[in-house]
Scaffold this motif. Structure first.
Motif, PDB file in Angstrom:
ATOM      1  N   ASP A 147      10.147   0.652  -0.228  1.00  0.00           N
ATOM      2  CA  ASP A 147      10.752  -0.499   0.432  1.00  0.00           C
ATOM      3  C   ASP A 147      11.657   0.068   1.532  1.00  0.00           C
ATOM      4  O   ASP A 147      12.876  -0.043   1.496  1.00  0.00           O
ATOM      5  CB  ASP A 147      11.554  -1.332  -0.569  1.00  0.00           C
ATOM      6  CG  ASP A 147      11.948  -2.693   0.008  1.00  0.00           C
ATOM      7  OD1 ASP A 147      11.629  -2.960   1.181  1.00  0.00           O
ATOM      8  OD2 ASP A 147      12.590  -3.478  -0.718  1.00  0.00           O
ATOM      9  N   ALA A 187       6.348  -1.811   1.456  1.00  0.00           N
ATOM     10  CA  ALA A 187       6.882  -3.173   1.464  1.00  0.00           C
ATOM     11  C   ALA A 187       6.215  -4.036   2.517  1.00  0.00           C
ATOM     12  O   ALA A 187       6.202  -5.260   2.407  1.00  0.00           O
ATOM     13  CB  ALA A 187       8.390  -3.153   1.694  1.00  0.00           C
ATOM     14  N   THR A 188       5.652  -3.388   3.547  1.00  0.00           N
ATOM     15  CA  THR A 188       4.932  -4.129   4.572  1.00  0.00           C
ATOM     16  C   THR A 188       3.858  -3.227   5.149  1.00  0.00           C
ATOM     17  O   THR A 188       3.792  -2.032   4.840  1.00  0.00           O
ATOM     18  CB  THR A 188       5.881  -4.646   5.666  1.00  0.00           C
ATOM     19  OG1 THR A 188       5.188  -5.573   6.491  1.00  0.00           O
ATOM     20  CG2 THR A 188       6.437  -3.512   6.510  1.00  0.00           C
ATOM     21  N   PHE A 204      10.675  -7.779  -1.342  1.00  0.00           N
ATOM     22  CA  PHE A 204       9.674  -6.929  -1.979  1.00  0.00           C
ATOM     23  C   PHE A 204      10.137  -6.478  -3.362  1.00  0.00           C
ATOM     24  O   PHE A 204       9.407  -6.589  -4.345  1.00  0.00           O
ATOM     25  CB  PHE A 204       9.387  -5.721  -1.093  1.00  0.00           C
ATOM     26  CG  PHE A 204       8.372  -4.778  -1.668  1.00  0.00           C
ATOM     27  CD1 PHE A 204       7.021  -5.065  -1.605  1.00  0.00           C
ATOM     28  CD2 PHE A 204       8.761  -3.590  -2.274  1.00  0.00           C
ATOM     29  CE1 PHE A 204       6.077  -4.197  -2.131  1.00  0.00           C
ATOM     30  CE2 PHE A 204       7.842  -2.722  -2.806  1.00  0.00           C
ATOM     31  CZ  PHE A 204       6.486  -3.025  -2.729  1.00  0.00           C
ATOM     32  N   ARG A 227       2.296  -9.125  -3.265  1.00  0.00           N
ATOM     33  CA  ARG A 227       1.951  -9.450  -1.874  1.00  0.00           C
ATOM     34  C   ARG A 227       2.001 -10.954  -1.642  1.00  0.00           C
ATOM     35  O   ARG A 227       2.565 -11.427  -0.646  1.00  0.00           O
ATOM     36  CB  ARG A 227       0.559  -8.885  -1.548  1.00  0.00           C
ATOM     37  CG  ARG A 227       0.167  -9.064  -0.102  1.00  0.00           C
ATOM     38  CD  ARG A 227      -0.946  -8.121   0.341  1.00  0.00           C
ATOM     39  NE  ARG A 227      -1.936  -7.831  -0.671  1.00  0.00           N
ATOM     40  CZ  ARG A 227      -2.060  -6.644  -1.292  1.00  0.00           C
ATOM     41  NH1 ARG A 227      -1.244  -5.668  -0.999  1.00  0.00           N
ATOM     42  NH2 ARG A 227      -3.001  -6.476  -2.195  1.00  0.00           N
ATOM     43  N   PRO A 240       3.083  -6.952   2.270  1.00  0.00           N
ATOM     44  CA  PRO A 240       3.006  -5.664   1.565  1.00  0.00           C
ATOM     45  C   PRO A 240       1.584  -5.117   1.568  1.00  0.00           C
ATOM     46  O   PRO A 240       0.599  -5.874   1.601  1.00  0.00           O
ATOM     47  CB  PRO A 240       3.458  -6.013   0.150  1.00  0.00           C
ATOM     48  CG  PRO A 240       4.334  -7.204   0.326  1.00  0.00           C
ATOM     49  CD  PRO A 240       3.702  -7.995   1.436  1.00  0.00           C
TER      50      PRO A 240
END
Length: 849
Positions: A147, A187-188, A204, A227, A240
């Motif tokens: 994250d 996290a992305t 997240f 997600r 995510p």
């Protein structure tokens, strides 16, 4: 008839498929970096780490949790984690904090990072790929969850990456190439930015903690649910993403254990007296969930009752109500005694199932014999309640106020509680789980919600967390059916084996202590390490430490045997040590090629000593074809693990520029400062020279003086010579030739050939007052200690002195020896050979410095 029922009971139980459980080793390292010093703080990571660490604890992991780590703190705690992860089934790293990418490489940022200079990224940040490679060498399955996909907050944009200056990425993290059986979650998506969110937790981390606790869910299913939650929480702005090469299933929250209950019980039930309590023990869910019970096969001779109401076949009842289940058998007109059976199933929330059997004899309850039977059963029931109360009290007394010393780093240690009862109705629920380490049984790891049965208590084990020193409290609630419960607490005190204290080595990724340098090992280490090997024959680390202790007292052959045994048992540092013995010719002919084979093997297993020696060999072409790129990369990886020898090697490379790597004194200084920060006496001496010459830093004799003095105080062999030259030349201090002489002689005693040469030169500066025998003495030491021919002038200068001075010096040197030495060769050769023997006599340890 009873035999038939018993056979039928066995057939019923065979219908249940047994679950073969074992206690997997699962270790997690959870980091939350919020309080950054030179860049804006982050509001969520500390709380993220606390929440996620609790999640992993509930899932039965050994959890290393750390907040606001500096680079040095990360190195120390990561080494402890790696030692715990050695041989683990699953190793997890969860990081919340700042992170960004440079040239496709991802870096995690400690809270003390400033990243003002181009070289700072190498000594202040943490390369994600290094973390992943270490996990690969330690564990079967690796999971990294990040994250950390935030904007790069540092103003500088270009940094050194191996041999190139690379611009840092502006946003997010780069995609990572995983290896087999690895999952890396972000996290992305790559290149995008993650949000802190409006609550205490990031979107997240909040979603992960919630979804990871779903029982028996494979991690890819968990991450898909995470997600969905994050996309919804951020209105689609954050998605995510993960990269998986898993071939094994990974379940974080396992709930595979069955409710615990005795499989077959027997009971006498009188007929014609109304409902009679069956006294079935309450089923216990060892994972802490609720249990339901259903009747699979009702009795044929009567009906089941619960609180005055009949219980139908298949009707669910609460597990806590099972002890109140009764049976009403009508008055019998047949045989005096008949046999019947009840089969029931217990199920928990997670899909676990167990089956139980009650075989009972129905006896006629009429007349005097019946009344006597009922009275006997009532008395038996009262006695059973009394005995269970005694069992609970005795069990509490067996646990209460126990203080058990548990050695660190030897695996799960049996607690040997000598529990006084095996009553199937007695169970223990964990009321307080130890703050670190793991409690386990041979078939499963316990979590804070776990319970265990009375007959399991004597198998209870505890494995302290590596690095733990404080005593830990474990609390139990001891209970039996619906009877009153009693609390009990005990203390578990982690302890370090004396062998680890006396002979543990720094940066040993299978070690449990900060470690000692070779010259710090006491003669007592041999005895305590022999005892440790005997007590723990399967712990390879103790055999290696025994080898170190034996080397320290000069028992080379025994040491080689112990080190080889440790290497054969999988201790990686022992593999490196075999290389070192070959390289130095300790107890064997020197063999650089064989040494490199061991260095490469240790390096492949992530050992920083192995990386340094193999990297040095590759970079310089020592006994192997030169590979500058790979050699430099290994040295950088070893330095990232905190190995100061690698830092000093890199400083030399960048100071001078070698093998196509450009000179960059400022980069060299960055590594030397990192070494000094880790209290390395060699880094101190080298950095002092930089300050004295103004190489890579502004010239500062005062700082140089301080560094030389501290390095000398720590025992560094060359620092006295560095300090002596300042006094000789009056640089930064008033000139003091007497002090220079003292320091040159101290450096010679420690093995500094350059200081010996300078001491001889200092003597000759006296002109007619010079003592030529003293000059000859120190020239002999200079030549004797110059194993790499770095001072060819030493022998040439010695040859210019007359026989008289040489004869006097030789006589003095021979007088200092405790044993005779052959008088072969020229006078110069005898001087050099005798000087070497005098030095070795004063310094018998092969690796004193």
């Amino acid at each position: 008839m009873l035999r038939c029922c018993a056979f039928l009971a066995a057939l019923v139980l065979m219908g249940f498929t047994a679950f073969e459980a074992h206690a997997d080793r699962r270790v997690a390292f959870v980091i939350g970096n919020s309080e950054y010093r030179d860049i804006p703080a982050l509001k969520n990571p500390d709380k993220d780490a606390e929440d996620v660490s609790n999640t992993f604890r509930l899932a039965g992991f050994d959890v290393f949790v750390a907040k606001d780590l500096t680079k040095l703190q990360f190195e120390e705690q990561f080494r402890n984690y790696l030692a715990a992860a050695d041989g683990a089934d699953l190793a997890v790293v969860y990081y919340s904090g700042h992170g960004f990418q440079i040239g496709g490489e991802n870096f995690l940022i400690p809270v003390d990072a400033s990243l003002k200079a181009a070289a700072d990224i190498e000594v202040q940040a943490i390369k994600l790929d290094d973390v992943l490679q270490q996990l690969r060498s330690k564990s079967k399955i690796q999971v990294i969850i990040l994250d950390a996909c935030r904007n790069n907050p540092f103003p500088r944009k270009d940094y050194w990456l191996r041999d190139q200056l690379i611009a840092a990425g502006g946003t997010g993290l780069a995609q990572v190439k995983g290896s087999l059986n690895t999952l890396i979650a972000f996290a992305t998506e790559p290149g995008a930015v993650a949000f802190d969110g409006s609550g205490d937790l990031s979107p997240f981390s909040s979603a992960f903690s919630r979804r990871a606790l779903a029982p028996n869910q494979e991690i890819r299913t968990v991450m898909a649910a995470v997600r969905r939650d994050v996309v919804q929480a951020t209105d689609g702005k954050q998605v995510p993403w993960e990269n998986s090469s898993l071939i094994d299933e990974v379940v974080l929250m396992r709930r595979a254990s069955r409710p615990a209950l005795p499989p077959v019980l027997e009971k006498v039930v009188p007929s014609g007296v109304g409902p009679v309590a069956l006294d079935l023990p309450e089923p216990v869910d060892v994972d802490g969930g609720a249990i339901t019970v259903s009747i699979e096969r009702p009795p044929a001779l009567g009906r089941l009752m619960l609180d005055g109401k009949p219980v139908a076949t298949g009707e669910p009842i609460a597990g806590k109500d099972l002890p109140r289940l009764a049976m009403d058998v009508p008055k019998s007109s047949g045989a005096q005694e008949e046999v019947d059976m009840l089969a029931y199933a217990t199920r928990d929330n997670w899909g676990g199932e167990s089956k139980g059997i009650l075989v009972f004899r129905v006896k006629n309850g009429d007349a005097a014999e019946g009344k006597q039977l009922v009275a006997s059963l009532e008395a038996e029931q009262k006695q059973q309640v009394l005995e269970r109360g005694i069992h609970i009290t005795g069990a509490a007394e067996a646990i209460e106020n126990r203080d058990i010393s548990v050695p660190v780093g030897v695996g799960p240690v049996p607690l040997k509680l000598d529990f006084p009862t095996k009553d199937p109705a007695v169970s223990l629920k964990l009321a307080s789980y130890p703050a670190t380490g793991t409690l386990s049984l041979p078939d499963r790891t316990l979590s804070p919600d776990s319970s265990l049965m009375a007959d399991e208590v004597d198998h209870l084990r505890y494995e302290p967390q590596i690095g733990a020193v404080k005593p830990l409290i474990v609390g139990f609630e001891i209970r039996a059916d619906n009877a009153s419960s009693k609390p009990a607490t005990m203390k578990l005190s982690p302890s370090v084996e004396p062998c680890d204290r006396e002979a543990g080595e720094p940066l040993d990724l299978q070690g449990v202590v900060p470690g000692l340098l070779p010259n710090e090992i006491s003669s007592n280490a041999v005895d305590v390490c022999r005892a440790a090997v005997k007590a723990y024959p399967d712990v390879a680390r103790f055999r290696y430490e025994l080898g170190r202790a034996l080397l320290a007292v000069g028992k080379v052959d025994e040491a080689k045997k112990a080190i080889q045994q440790a290497a054969d048992k999988g201790h990686v540092r022992a593999v490196f040590e075999l290389g070192y013995l070959n390289a130095t010719g300790t107890g064997m002919p020197a063999n650089r090629k064989q040494a490199n084979t061991f260095y490469a093997a240790a390096s492949d297993k992530g050992d920083p000593y192995g990386m340094t020696s193999w990297g040095r060999a590759l970079f310089n072409g020592y006994g192997v074809e030169r590979n500058t790129t790979k050699g430099l990369d290994l040295l950088l990886k070893a330095a990232a693990m905190g190995h100061t020898y690698a830092m000093n090697d890199l400083a030399a490379i960048f100071t001078e520029g070698r093998n196509g790597v450009p000179a960059d004194p400022a980069r060299a200084v960055a590594f030397l400062k990192a070494g000094v920060e880790r209290q390395d006496m060699y880094s101190m001496n080298l950095l002092g020279r930089n300050y004295l010459a103004g190489t890579g830093v502004e010239k500062d004799p005062k700082t140089a003086l301080s560094l030389f003095q501290k390095s000398m105080d720590l025992g560094q062999p060359y620092a006295p010579g560095s300090l002596a030259r300042m006094y000789r030349d009056g640089v930064g201090v008033p000139q003091d030739l007497a002090e220079a002489q003292r320091l040159f002689e101290l450096a010679t005693d420690r093995g500094d050939q350059s200081a010996a040469y300078d001491r001889a030169a200092l003597e000759m500066l006296r002109g007619d007052k010079a003592d030529q025998a003293v000059a000859v003495r120190y020239l002999a030491f200079a030549a004797a200690l110059d194993l790499h021919n770095e001072i060819p002038d030493a022998k040439a200068t010695l040859a210019k002195f007359g026989a008289k001075a040489k004869t006097v010096a030789l006589k003095q040197l021979r007088g200092e020896l405790k044993s005779k030495i052959s008088a072969d060769g020229s006078l110069d050769d005898q001087l050099v050979k005798t000087a070497r023997a005098v030095w070795e006599q004063a310094n018998p340890r092969r690796d004193l410095f």
